[in-house]
Design a protein around this motif. Sequence first.
Motif, mmCIF file in Angstrom:
data_model
loop_
_atom_site.group_PDB
_atom_site.id
_atom_site.type_symbol
_atom_site.label_atom_id
_atom_site.label_comp_id
_atom_site.label_asym_id
_atom_site.label_seq_id
_atom_site.Cartn_x
_atom_site.Cartn_y
_atom_site.Cartn_z
ATOM 1 N N GLY A 119 29.259 -8.364 62.892
ATOM 2 C CA GLY A 119 28.636 -9.652 63.178
ATOM 3 C C GLY A 119 29.250 -10.319 64.397
ATOM 4 O O GLY A 119 30.213 -9.826 64.993
ATOM 5 N N GLU A 120 28.686 -11.476 64.752
ATOM 6 C CA GLU A 120 29.128 -12.189 65.949
ATOM 7 C C GLU A 120 30.573 -12.680 65.825
ATOM 8 O O GLU A 120 31.355 -12.578 66.767
ATOM 9 N N ASP A 121 30.947 -13.194 64.668
ATOM 10 C CA ASP A 121 32.328 -13.658 64.472
ATOM 11 C C ASP A 121 33.316 -12.496 64.572
ATOM 12 O O ASP A 121 34.378 -12.636 65.174
ATOM 13 N N GLY A 122 32.958 -11.376 63.979
ATOM 14 C CA GLY A 122 33.805 -10.200 64.056
ATOM 15 C C GLY A 122 33.963 -9.703 65.475
ATOM 16 O O GLY A 122 35.043 -9.266 65.885
ATOM 17 N N PHE A 123 32.886 -9.805 66.247
ATOM 18 C CA PHE A 123 32.956 -9.391 67.651
ATOM 19 C C PHE A 123 33.903 -10.288 68.427
ATOM 20 O O PHE A 123 34.760 -9.803 69.169
ATOM 21 N N ARG A 124 33.780 -11.611 68.266
ATOM 22 C CA ARG A 124 34.669 -12.546 68.978
ATOM 23 C C ARG A 124 36.128 -12.304 68.587
ATOM 24 O O ARG A 124 37.026 -12.336 69.424
ATOM 25 N N HIS A 125 36.349 -12.049 67.305
ATOM 26 C CA HIS A 125 37.695 -11.761 66.818
ATOM 27 C C HIS A 125 38.233 -10.478 67.470
ATOM 28 O O HIS A 125 39.382 -10.422 67.898
ATOM 29 N N ALA A 126 37.404 -9.464 67.568
ATOM 30 C CA ALA A 126 37.816 -8.189 68.171
ATOM 31 C C ALA A 126 38.136 -8.356 69.652
ATOM 32 O O ALA A 126 39.098 -7.764 70.158
ATOM 33 N N VAL A 127 37.366 -9.161 70.364
ATOM 34 C CA VAL A 127 37.618 -9.395 71.787
ATOM 35 C C VAL A 127 38.963 -10.089 71.969
ATOM 36 O O VAL A 127 39.771 -9.701 72.820
ATOM 37 N N THR A 128 39.238 -11.100 71.144
ATOM 38 C CA THR A 128 40.511 -11.818 71.235
ATOM 39 C C THR A 128 41.673 -10.896 70.874
ATOM 40 O O THR A 128 42.716 -10.903 71.537
ATOM 41 N N ALA A 129 41.504 -10.104 69.830
ATOM 42 C CA ALA A 129 42.566 -9.184 69.412
ATOM 43 C C ALA A 129 42.837 -8.139 70.491
ATOM 44 O O ALA A 129 43.997 -7.809 70.765
ATOM 45 N N THR A 130 41.798 -7.649 71.130
ATOM 46 C CA THR A 130 41.965 -6.666 72.201
ATOM 47 C C THR A 130 42.707 -7.275 73.382
ATOM 48 O O THR A 130 43.612 -6.661 73.946
ATOM 49 N N ALA A 131 42.333 -8.501 73.725
ATOM 50 C CA ALA A 131 43.024 -9.183 74.827
ATOM 51 C C ALA A 131 44.498 -9.380 74.485
ATOM 52 O O ALA A 131 45.375 -9.188 75.328
ATOM 53 N N ALA A 132 44.784 -9.744 73.242
ATOM 54 C CA ALA A 132 46.168 -9.942 72.810
ATOM 55 C C ALA A 132 46.955 -8.638 72.874
ATOM 56 O O ALA A 132 48.109 -8.620 73.275
ATOM 57 N N LEU A 133 46.336 -7.562 72.489
ATOM 58 C CA LEU A 133 47.015 -6.274 72.471
ATOM 59 C C LEU A 133 47.298 -5.760 73.876
ATOM 60 O O LEU A 133 48.319 -5.132 74.124
ATOM 61 N N PHE A 134 46.414 -6.063 74.806
ATOM 62 C CA PHE A 134 46.547 -5.498 76.146
ATOM 63 C C PHE A 134 47.002 -6.493 77.201
ATOM 64 O O PHE A 134 46.623 -6.399 78.358
ATOM 65 N N GLY A 135 47.833 -7.457 76.801
ATOM 66 C CA GLY A 135 48.563 -8.229 77.793
ATOM 67 C C GLY A 135 48.119 -9.634 78.102
ATOM 68 O O GLY A 135 48.673 -10.251 78.996
ATOM 69 N N ASP A 136 47.159 -10.200 77.407
ATOM 70 C CA ASP A 136 46.739 -11.571 77.671
ATOM 71 C C ASP A 136 47.602 -12.519 76.844
ATOM 72 O O ASP A 136 47.417 -12.664 75.645
ATOM 73 N N LYS A 137 48.571 -13.182 77.496
ATOM 74 C CA LYS A 137 49.500 -14.033 76.751
ATOM 75 C C LYS A 137 48.805 -15.240 76.133
ATOM 76 O O LYS A 137 49.231 -15.726 75.096
#
Length: 151
Positions: A32-50
Motif C-alpha cells: 500500500g501507499e503507507d508501506g511504500f512511503r515507509h520503505a522509501v524512508t527506510a531505504t534512505a536511512a540505510l543508505f546514508g541520509d542522516k
Amino acid sequence: MYLHTRTTLQERPEERLAQKCLAEQVTRLVHGEDGFRHAVTATAALFGDKDALTKLPGDVLEQVFEDAPSCSLPRSLFLDRALGLVEVVARSGALKSKNEARRMIESGGLYVNHQRVESIKEAFDCSSHMLPGDITVLRIGKTRHHLVRWH
C-alpha cells in the motif's frame, strides 16, 4: 511518455529507472501507499541520509538495521563525564580497540548516524548522536553498520 522513458533508459542506464519503477509499483501493490512511503524512508536511512534516520521511530530503526551487529551500553557511561566517540566505538565492539577507532576516524571512515566523525577528540553528544528509541548508528567505511542501544 514511453519514448521519453526509453530515451532516458538508453542515455542513463546507471540510474536504473526501470528497476526503481518496478520496485515502486510492486511495493505499492503489496504494502500500500503507507508501506511504500515507509520503505522509501527506510531505504534512505540505510543508505546514508542522516535526515531520514532522525525521522524514523526506534522500532523502525531496529527493523532497518536488524542484520547489523549491535550492542547495548548503559547511559551511565556519559552521565557523569564526557564520553569520547573513540571510547563509544571501542566499547560497542564495532572496532576492536581505541587505537583502531582512532585510525578509522583519522582516515575519514567512521560515521555516527551517517555524519562523518572529524576528530578523535569528538565527544558523544546525546542531542545529536542519539536517535529516537535511544539508538546510535555507527558506520565503518561505506557499508558496515553497528547499532548501539542505550539503556
